[in-house]
Design a protein around this motif. Structure first.
Motif, PDB file in Angstrom:
ATOM      1  N   SER A  88       0.839  -1.200   0.000  1.00  0.00           N
ATOM      2  CA  SER A  88       0.000   0.000   0.000  1.00  0.00           C
ATOM      3  C   SER A  88       0.868   1.242   0.000  1.00  0.00           C
ATOM      4  O   SER A  88       1.473   1.575   1.027  1.00  0.00           O
ATOM      5  N   PRO A  89       0.977   1.935  -1.129  1.00  0.00           N
ATOM      6  CA  PRO A  89       1.709   3.208  -1.138  1.00  0.00           C
ATOM      7  C   PRO A  89       1.053   4.217  -0.206  1.00  0.00           C
ATOM      8  O   PRO A  89      -0.173   4.267  -0.084  1.00  0.00           O
ATOM      9  N   ILE A  90       1.877   5.010   0.464  1.00  0.00           N
ATOM     10  CA  ILE A  90       1.361   6.017   1.394  1.00  0.00           C
ATOM     11  C   ILE A  90       0.705   7.146   0.629  1.00  0.00           C
ATOM     12  O   ILE A  90       1.224   7.635  -0.370  1.00  0.00           O
ATOM     13  N   GLY A  91      -0.459   7.583   1.083  1.00  0.00           N
ATOM     14  CA  GLY A  91      -1.166   8.694   0.466  1.00  0.00           C
ATOM     15  C   GLY A  91      -2.433   8.998   1.231  1.00  0.00           C
ATOM     16  O   GLY A  91      -2.760   8.330   2.216  1.00  0.00           O
ATOM     17  N   ARG A  92      -3.174  10.015   0.761  1.00  0.00           N
ATOM     18  CA  ARG A  92      -4.378  10.412   1.489  1.00  0.00           C
ATOM     19  C   ARG A  92      -5.538   9.468   1.218  1.00  0.00           C
ATOM     20  O   ARG A  92      -6.534   9.485   1.933  1.00  0.00           O
ATOM     21  N   ASN A  93      -5.433   8.638   0.159  1.00  0.00           N
ATOM     22  CA  ASN A  93      -6.478   7.685  -0.174  1.00  0.00           C
ATOM     23  C   ASN A  93      -6.041   6.275   0.190  1.00  0.00           C
ATOM     24  O   ASN A  93      -4.867   6.015   0.437  1.00  0.00           O
ATOM     25  N   ASP A  94      -6.999   5.336   0.219  1.00  0.00           N
ATOM     26  CA  ASP A  94      -6.651   3.926   0.360  1.00  0.00           C
ATOM     27  C   ASP A  94      -6.077   3.449  -0.969  1.00  0.00           C
ATOM     28  O   ASP A  94      -6.601   3.792  -2.034  1.00  0.00           O
ATOM     29  N   ALA A  95      -5.012   2.665  -0.917  1.00  0.00           N
ATOM     30  CA  ALA A  95      -4.380   2.236  -2.164  1.00  0.00           C
ATOM     31  C   ALA A  95      -3.760   0.860  -2.005  1.00  0.00           C
ATOM     32  O   ALA A  95      -3.306   0.484  -0.918  1.00  0.00           O
ATOM     33  N   TRP A  96      -3.768   0.132  -3.111  1.00  0.00           N
ATOM     34  CA  TRP A  96      -3.151  -1.187  -3.171  1.00  0.00           C
ATOM     35  C   TRP A  96      -2.378  -1.291  -4.483  1.00  0.00           C
ATOM     36  O   TRP A  96      -2.860  -0.861  -5.529  1.00  0.00           O
ATOM     37  N   ALA A  97      -1.203  -1.893  -4.441  1.00  0.00           N
ATOM     38  CA  ALA A  97      -0.409  -2.117  -5.644  1.00  0.00           C
ATOM     39  C   ALA A  97       0.110  -3.544  -5.609  1.00  0.00           C
ATOM     40  O   ALA A  97       0.579  -4.012  -4.568  1.00  0.00           O
ATOM     41  N   GLY A  98      -0.011  -4.231  -6.732  1.00  0.00           N
ATOM     42  CA  GLY A  98       0.455  -5.607  -6.766  1.00  0.00           C
ATOM     43  C   GLY A  98       0.109  -6.287  -8.065  1.00  0.00           C
ATOM     44  O   GLY A  98      -0.354  -5.655  -9.026  1.00  0.00           O
ATOM     45  N   VAL A  99       0.323  -7.594  -8.090  1.00  0.00           N
ATOM     46  CA  VAL A  99       0.088  -8.400  -9.286  1.00  0.00           C
ATOM     47  C   VAL A  99      -1.204  -9.185  -9.110  1.00  0.00           C
ATOM     48  O   VAL A  99      -1.487  -9.703  -8.021  1.00  0.00           O
TER      49      VAL A  99
END
Length: 366
Positions: free
Chosen positions: A36-47
């Motif tokens: 999860s990259p840090i930011g003001r929104n919820d986020a997910w990064a992956g395959v």
């Protein structure tokens, strides 16, 4: 994509994410690949299970604000689909779930965040040139007749809050935030300058603009420069984007006052008032070539600009530092000396933009 990561939000608590990925045909996340990259929104990064490398963002915040940000983000995708750009890249849009405020993009591999390059002192003149050309192309590319963009004026700088913050905002503010607002509200010359900027902005031409340009919105990799986070995209005064880029580097130069970046000789030196002033000039002189190169590249692409652009951009650069003051005070019990120094520099640029425009290199056509 290189950025700060935290433990991902449990996808079992957000089943709508994998459901959307399935609907889009890319398959659900392979859980062990997700960060999860840090930011003001919820986020997910992956395959995903289909082998797609994706970045998923769920917009968060007040309902009205979140709806507006999602609408503008999707407006950008419509605009970009019809536009012809020579030098503007953005992550490939895969799809969205508007009901749950979720958007899915192809993740940019092997890219470095501009903020990382800034801190590592590896943000080069060539990078600044790329950004200048990209923003110049953006500002020069009108939307197709079938694309209806938001043309409302962004809320900042907020004239109303400079006169007084509402009780609800006061009650949820940190002591540092209250101190920051008090500092601004007790400065009638500053408030008058903000009013002048807002009046000038109202008369300025409106062009497609990012309106939230920061170095951490830039990804730089083997394929070139990518601009991200289009949630504030709209028709707006181009001075906002130009000023924001300049403001980022002015702010960095102020932060470097208390570091030895670029001048190891100061490691054991006692800080006096005169030394702080001299270091401030030296730090800014070291970073301003990046602003000059940005402006030169911008004008190569967009040689015809309105007469007041340089002055308005300088004023917006000044506001950028004051905006950073407020943002930095969110979790502070009191303002630090470096925060006050940044606010002082920002105030000077906002109150006397005609004088500072030349310092920033905005005085000429190139």
């Amino acid at each position: 994509m290189v950025t700060k990561q935290v433990m991902p939000i449990n996808l079992d608590l957000a089943p709508e994410v994998d459901r959307l990925l399935l609907e889009l045909g890319v398959g659900p996340f392979v859980r062990e690949t997700v960060t999860s990259p840090i930011g003001r929104n919820d986020a997910w990064a992956g395959v995903t299970e289909n082998g797609r490398d994706v970045f998923v963002k769920r917009l968060t915040g007040r309902a009205g604000d979140t709806q507006g940000r999602l609408r503008r983000l999707l407006d950008f995708e419509k605009y970009a689909a019809d536009a012809s750009f020579d030098n503007v890249h953005w992550p490939q849009f895969i799809g969205s779930d508007e009901e749950n405020f979720i958007v899915v993009f192809e993740r940019i591999d092997d890219a470095v965040n501009g903020a990382t390059l800034m801190v590592d002192e590896t943000f080069t003149l060539e990078h600044a040139h790329q950004v200048g050309r990209a923003i110049g192309h953006l500002h020069s590319t009108p939307p197709a007749a079938t694309v209806d963009l938001d043309d409302t004026t962004p809320g900042f700088p907020p004239v109303g809050l400079l006169e007084g913050i509402p009780l609800s905002m006061f009650l949820r503010s940190s002591a540092g935030e209250i101190e920051a607002w008090r500092l601004l509200q007790n400065d009638p010359e500053l408030i008058a300058a903000v009013r002048r900027l807002r009046d000038a902005e109202a008369q300025a031409p409106k062009v497609p603009s990012h309106c939230d340009l920061r170095v951490d919105q830039l990804l730089i990799g083997p394929e070139g420069l990518f601009l991200t986070d289009w949630e504030e995209f709209r028709l707006a005064d181009p001075a906002r984007d130009v000023g924001a880029f300049a403001g980022e580097w002015i702010y960095r130069s102020v932060l470097d006052l208390v570091t030895n970046r670029g001048d190891d000789a100061f490691l054991d030196t006692e800080f006096t008032h005169d030394l702080v002033l001299r270091r401030g000039v030296d730090k800014m002189r070291r970073l301003l070539p990046l602003v000059h190169e940005f402006w030169r590249a911008y004008r190569e692409v967009r040689p015809e600009v309105d007469d007041g652009l340089a002055v308005r951009a300088t004023a917006f650069a000044g506001w950028h530092l004051l905006d950073r003051l407020i943002a930095g005070a969110l979790s502070s019990a009191r303002l630090s000396a470096i925060q006050r120094a940044a606010a002082g520099v920002g105030r000077a640029a906002l109150v006397n933009p005609e004088k500072f425009a030349t310092t920033l290199g905005f005085g000429g056509d190139r």
